[in-house]
Enzyme design. Structure first.
Site, PDB file in Angstrom:
ATOM      1  CD  GLN A   1      32.094  53.468  33.185  1.00  0.00           C
ATOM      2  OE1 GLN A   1      31.781  52.330  33.465  1.00  0.00           O
ATOM      3  NE2 GLN A   1      33.109  54.101  33.768  1.00  0.00           N
TER       4      GLN A   1
ATOM      5  CG  MET B   1      30.629  50.387  41.445  1.00  0.00           C
ATOM      6  SD  MET B   1      30.526  50.259  43.261  1.00  0.00           S
ATOM      7  CE  MET B   1      29.212  51.440  43.600  1.00  0.00           C
TER       8      MET B   1
ATOM      9  CB  CYS C   1      36.397  47.329  33.693  1.00  0.00           C
ATOM     10  SG  CYS C   1      35.674  45.761  34.221  1.00  0.00           S
TER      11      CYS C   1
END
Length: 376
Positions: A76, A21, A107
């Site tokens: 990521q 996140m 995303c």
């Protein structure tokens, strides 16, 4: 689950993954979640832009920092240009920057999708294949996984084709968020899509993501979909101890954390302190912590004025003083285990001009479409 989850050579027991996140899953937050889990599970960094990594952007180089106790180190990556993605992966391998690479195709935010990235990218099947091929071929022994959504919207679903391409290109595992890009974080996650993907790509592990607010939700997702593990995002905002609950649930002990406000305050204080140590500046750490305050205090009786003051703190001493003014003996509130974080939905997905005309056309994508910064 028929077999324990493994990401390449790394067992993930129990099969629980912290979702990347932006602006949240930095080293301090990963540390907290890992401590509550007893070191069990997999904890992935926030999104790192491949162009920014290759160009050694200062902020990006800080974001790829891993604590010495993090094993495996999971990073990521986000990118839209296969060549740049390949260079970034090769850099990670050559400089021993991580042990596992996850690729972001989920995303939904406009700054990403308008460049053809994130959840927009799998619509372009050849481009997705080229990126996965570059990543896997440059990764050496490092496992490469990917996280994606169902598609752009209900008329442009991509997850089944993307899953098959991933298998063919040597991806180790797939995580599916059961929403489209258009849904953002609204509505209800489609767990049935996770079940269908698991049936469609039995060769590799499929992890489910979406609407896991409690440990029981995680167990239910596994039962209902047959997925090999779960990816937890918004459910742990202001609740890093959720990972302790998840470990207990999968191991069968069934214990569930219900901290008092005093105990929550202790975690808040440690979170803010860790951020300051990581950034190298206490004030900046506390300022970065502000975004977490409302999540930690959800459901507790805290006056609006005090909430406002907590949201503008800039020192640990100030944070301590304000917290001391609360009724710290308050028990864990009813309903505080429910949804948290962003819930907006039914958004128009911002895409490059003509993006939906041909799913097999790669025109207009190149190095100039790469974002030059990472994180939130």
């Amino acid at each position: 689950m028929t077999a324990p989850l493994a990401i390449g050579p790394y067992p993930v027991t129990p099969p629980v993954v912290l979702a990347p996140m932006a602006g949240i899953t930095n080293a301090p937050f990963r540390t907290l979640c890992r401590e509550f889990s007893g070191g069990k599970g997999l904890f992935v960094s926030e999104m790192i832009t491949t162009r920014a990594l290759v160009e050694r952007n200062e902020k990006t180089m800080q974001l790829i920092h891993f604590d010495a106790t993090e094993t495996p180190r999971s990073i990521q990556l986000y990118g839209v240009d296969p060549v740049t993605v390949g260079k970034a992966v090769r850099m990670i391998v050559d400089e021993d920057l991580a042990d596992h690479i996850d690729l972001n195709f989920g995303c939904p935010v406009p700054k990403v999708t308008r460049r053809g990235g994130g959840s927009a990218l799998p619509y372009k099947r050849p481009l997705l294949r080229a990126i996965l091929r570059e990543a896997v071929s440059n990764a050496g022994d490092l496992p490469v996984t990917m996280k994606m959504r169902k598609g752009i919207d209900d008329d442009h679903l991509t997850c089944m084709d993307a899953g098959r391409i991933a298998v063919e290109e040597g991806v180790t595992a797939i995580a599916l968020h059961g929403r489209t890009a258009a849904q953002h974080y609204g509505g209800t996650a489609d767990w049935e899509a996770i079940a269908r993907l698991k049936e469609h790509v039995p060769e590799i592990p499929v992890l489910g993501n979406g609407d896991i607010w409690s440990a029981e939700d995680a167990l239910r997702m596994v039962r209902e979909t047959g997925c090999d593990g779960v990816v937890v995002g918004r459910g742990c905002l202001g609740r890093p101890w959720l990972f302790g609950d998840l470990v207990a649930a999968f191991e069968g002990t069934g214990t569930v954390a219900a901290p008092t406000l005093r105990e929550v305050g202790t975690v808040m204080r440690r979170h803010a302190q860790l951020l300051g140590e990581w950034i190298g500046d206490e004030a900046r750490g506390v300022i970065d912590f502000r975004k977490h305050v409302a999540w930690y205090l959800k459901g507790f009786s805290v006056g609006s004025q005090l909430r406002k003051q907590l949201a503008i703190t800039s020192s640990l001493a100030e944070l301590d003083e304000l917290m001391a003014g609360l009724d710290l003996e308050q028990p864990w509130p009813d309903g505080a285990d429910g949804p948290r974080g962003r819930t907006s939905g039914n958004n128009r997905v911002v895409l490059p001009d003509g993006w939906l005309k041909d799913p097999y056309d790669r025109a207009g994508i190149g190095a100039d479409a790469e974002l030059d910064t990472s994180g939130g």
